[in-house]
Design a protein around this motif. Structure first.
Motif, mmCIF file in Angstrom:
data_model
loop_
_atom_site.group_PDB
_atom_site.id
_atom_site.type_symbol
_atom_site.label_atom_id
_atom_site.label_comp_id
_atom_site.label_asym_id
_atom_site.label_seq_id
_atom_site.Cartn_x
_atom_site.Cartn_y
_atom_site.Cartn_z
ATOM 1 N N ILE A 1 0.757 -1.083 -0.085
ATOM 2 C CA ILE A 1 0.065 -0.126 -0.003
ATOM 3 C C ILE A 1 0.874 1.387 -0.130
ATOM 4 O O ILE A 1 0.709 2.078 -0.629
ATOM 5 C CB ILE A 1 -1.064 -0.087 1.106
ATOM 6 N N PHE A 2 1.934 1.392 0.744
ATOM 7 C CA PHE A 2 2.932 2.495 0.871
ATOM 8 C C PHE A 2 3.441 2.615 -0.392
ATOM 9 O O PHE A 2 3.509 3.872 -0.729
ATOM 10 C CB PHE A 2 3.887 2.214 2.054
ATOM 11 N N ILE A 3 3.943 1.544 -1.019
ATOM 12 C CA ILE A 3 4.536 1.764 -2.368
ATOM 13 C C ILE A 3 3.556 2.401 -3.417
ATOM 14 O O ILE A 3 4.085 3.221 -4.124
ATOM 15 C CB ILE A 3 5.097 0.411 -2.954
ATOM 16 N N VAL A 4 2.503 1.831 -3.507
ATOM 17 C CA VAL A 4 1.254 2.411 -4.257
ATOM 18 C C VAL A 4 1.180 4.060 -3.856
ATOM 19 O O VAL A 4 1.082 4.724 -4.910
ATOM 20 C CB VAL A 4 0.013 1.552 -4.358
ATOM 21 N N LEU A 5 1.013 4.160 -2.596
ATOM 22 C CA LEU A 5 0.864 5.587 -2.194
ATOM 23 C C LEU A 5 2.012 6.253 -2.796
ATOM 24 O O LEU A 5 1.960 7.354 -3.319
ATOM 25 C CB LEU A 5 0.866 5.698 -0.646
ATOM 26 N N TYR A 6 3.193 5.740 -2.539
ATOM 27 C CA TYR A 6 4.302 6.754 -2.953
ATOM 28 C C TYR A 6 4.272 6.893 -4.515
ATOM 29 O O TYR A 6 4.699 8.066 -4.895
ATOM 30 C CB TYR A 6 5.694 5.734 -2.765
ATOM 31 N N ILE A 7 4.169 5.748 -5.222
ATOM 32 C CA ILE A 7 3.997 6.028 -6.640
ATOM 33 C C ILE A 7 3.189 6.982 -7.147
ATOM 34 O O ILE A 7 3.344 7.942 -8.014
ATOM 35 C CB ILE A 7 3.810 4.796 -7.373
ATOM 36 N N LEU A 8 2.126 6.673 -6.516
ATOM 37 C CA LEU A 8 0.665 7.815 -7.231
ATOM 38 C C LEU A 8 1.148 9.161 -6.787
ATOM 39 O O LEU A 8 0.788 10.106 -7.388
ATOM 40 C CB LEU A 8 -0.445 7.381 -6.458
ATOM 41 N N ALA A 9 1.506 9.432 -5.508
ATOM 42 C CA ALA A 9 1.800 10.713 -4.900
ATOM 43 C C ALA A 9 2.991 11.213 -5.608
ATOM 44 O O ALA A 9 2.701 12.449 -6.018
ATOM 45 C CB ALA A 9 1.969 10.671 -3.338
ATOM 46 N N SER A 10 4.259 10.472 -5.862
ATOM 47 C CA SER A 10 5.226 11.269 -6.370
ATOM 48 C C SER A 10 5.096 11.448 -7.977
ATOM 49 O O SER A 10 5.836 12.591 -8.313
ATOM 50 C CB SER A 10 6.526 10.412 -5.996
ATOM 51 N N ARG A 11 4.366 10.376 -8.652
ATOM 52 C CA ARG A 11 4.196 10.771 -10.035
ATOM 53 C C ARG A 11 2.967 11.575 -10.317
ATOM 54 O O ARG A 11 3.426 12.509 -11.332
ATOM 55 C CB ARG A 11 3.875 9.263 -10.591
ATOM 56 N N PHE A 12 1.835 11.738 -9.457
ATOM 57 C CA PHE A 12 0.819 12.393 -10.076
ATOM 58 C C PHE A 12 0.567 13.353 -9.247
ATOM 59 O O PHE A 12 0.154 14.626 -9.684
ATOM 60 C CB PHE A 12 -0.423 11.546 -10.206
#
Lengths: 252, 177
Positions: free
Chosen positions: B31-42
């Motif tokens: 979940i944290f990795i998904v959060l990181y990707i979504l937050a940092s990319r978009f």
């Protein structure tokens, strides 16, 4: 009074993990803690996404909130780490708001606090530790190990000092995780205990209505206190991450 | 409030026999990795873009304001200079007018003076002429009168030359000769 023999206050069962999302969650061991993690992540992303949708030059309330979140963490990064801090901004942002929203969600009754689990906080602090060490090794190579040798100490004391430095460096994992876990757990135990007081004393007859009311007042105060602790602990976690990153980037 | 032993055995957080204790961490990592990707990319770049755009807009506006201020300052300086120039010109014109008026007055006064002077001189000349005439007549009258008196007194005409000499001396003594 609860410490006497037949304790009916069960302050710890609130931390028990259960599978969430029915049979599917059960089959993949998806717990209610993970559900709260998803909720926290979705809330963070929603705040940013919905808040920034107007892209207004003069922000509305939600946009101002989203921008404030961004700028708070950004200034934390640039002030603590230096101008390289921008590179670590997304990870610090995610850590801070993941923990903050997790703590906030936990304050709601019947909602689970995933930061009250040592396994979760230990994983987070281990991640920070690995990140910090990796950044330091990537930046300084083997020179990084000079970090453990304080400058200007007598050669006799050097082995002892290096040992102490290494221990203090490693203990970051423990201090970072236990601080968050213990704060959240203690707060929720207190809430549960005083909540139980309200129920037990309230049901014990007219004579106990006053102490029951008093416990309720204490619980209301505790919830306010919990909000403070929730913010503070998330902030402490993030700022310590920044400080560790500063050490990794600059080696003192 | 809670006995330590009960805490140790009752803490679900320490129950590592429960597979959920570890599985929550695994799911948490995902979940944290998904959060990181979504937050940092978009999500975060979106906020950053808006903030940058605003900062640029403010900088642009400030720059424009600065430029306008410079222009306004220049205009104001120009206006002040023009006013000063106009005032100097006006002063010069006033001075010139005063000067010429003064000159004209002086010339007029000079001509008037000259005329008066001339009239005065003429008058004086006339007076002097009249006086000389009168004085000339006086000598004649005095000579005739003296000749007559002498003739009456002595019965004979006086010596013309002596008479003239005496008359001349008498007139000179009285300051009218």
């Amino acid at each position: 009074m609860a410490a006497e023999g037949h304790s009916s206050i069960d302050a710890l069962s609130q931390f028990a993990l259960e599978p969430a999302l029915g049979a599917i969650g059960h089959s993949v061991n998806f717990t209610q803690a993970n559900l709260m993690m998803v909720a926290a992540s979705v809330l963070v992303l929603a705040l940013l996404w919905i808040g920034m949708r107007p892209r207004a030059m003069v922000p509305g309330r939600l946009q101002a909130a989203a921008e404030m979140c961004y700028e708070t963490v950004m200034s934390m990064c640039t002030e603590q780490i230096g101008h390289e801090g921008k590179k670590f901004f997304p990870i610090v942002f995610c850590l801070f708001f993941f923990i903050l929203f997790g703590n906030f969600i936990g304050v709601f009754p019947y909602f689970f606090t995933f930061t009250s689990h040592i396994a979760v906080t230990l994983a987070l602090s281990s991640f920070v530790f690995i990140l910090v060490t990796a950044v330091a090794l990537e930046r300084h190579g083997l020179h990084f190990f000079s970090y453990f040798v304080p400058q200007g100490i007598p050669a006799v004391l050097a082995p002892l000092m290096v040992l102490i430095e290494v221990i203090s460096y490693l203990s970051r994992i423990i201090s970072l995780s236990v601080r968050l876990f213990a704060n959240m757990m203690a707060g929720h135990v207190m809430l549960e205990v005083f909540g139980s007081f309200v129920v037990m004393l309230g049901g014990a007859g007219a004579l106990y209505l006053f102490p029951a009311g008093l416990s309720l007042v204490v619980n209301v105060a505790l919830i306010g206190f919990e909000l403070l602790v929730a913010t503070l602990q998330a902030y402490v976690f993030a700022i310590l991450t920044c400080i560790y990153l500063h050490d990794a980037v600059h080696l003192h | 409030m809670l006995p330590a032993a009960a805490m140790a055995e009752g803490m679900p957080q320490m129950d590592f026999k429960n597979p959920l204790t570890i599985s929550q961490v695994v799911w948490g990592a995902i979940i944290f990795i998904v959060l990181y990707i979504l937050a940092s990319r978009f999500a975060l770049p979106k906020v950053g873009a808006v903030l940058e755009e605003r900062a640029a807009h403010i900088a642009r506006d400030l720059e424009a304001a600065q430029a306008s201020k410079v222009k306004a300052d220049a205009g104001s300086a120009e206006a002040i200079a023009a006013v000063a120039k106009a005032r100097a010109e006006a002063q010069a014109a006033i001075n010139a007018a005063l000067e010429s008026a003064k000159d004209a007055a002086a010339t007029q006064a000079a001509t008037l003076n000259a005329r008066l002077e001339k009239q005065l001189a003429d008058a004086e000349t006339q007076i002097a002429g009249a006086r000389a005439q009168a004085m000339g007549a006086l000598r004649q009258v005095a000579t005739e009168t003296a000749a007559t008196v002498v003739t009456r007194l002595t019965g004979r005409a006086p010596d013309q030359q002596r008479l003239d000499g005496a008359i001349g001396a008498a007139l000179t003594a009285r300051g009218v000769g």
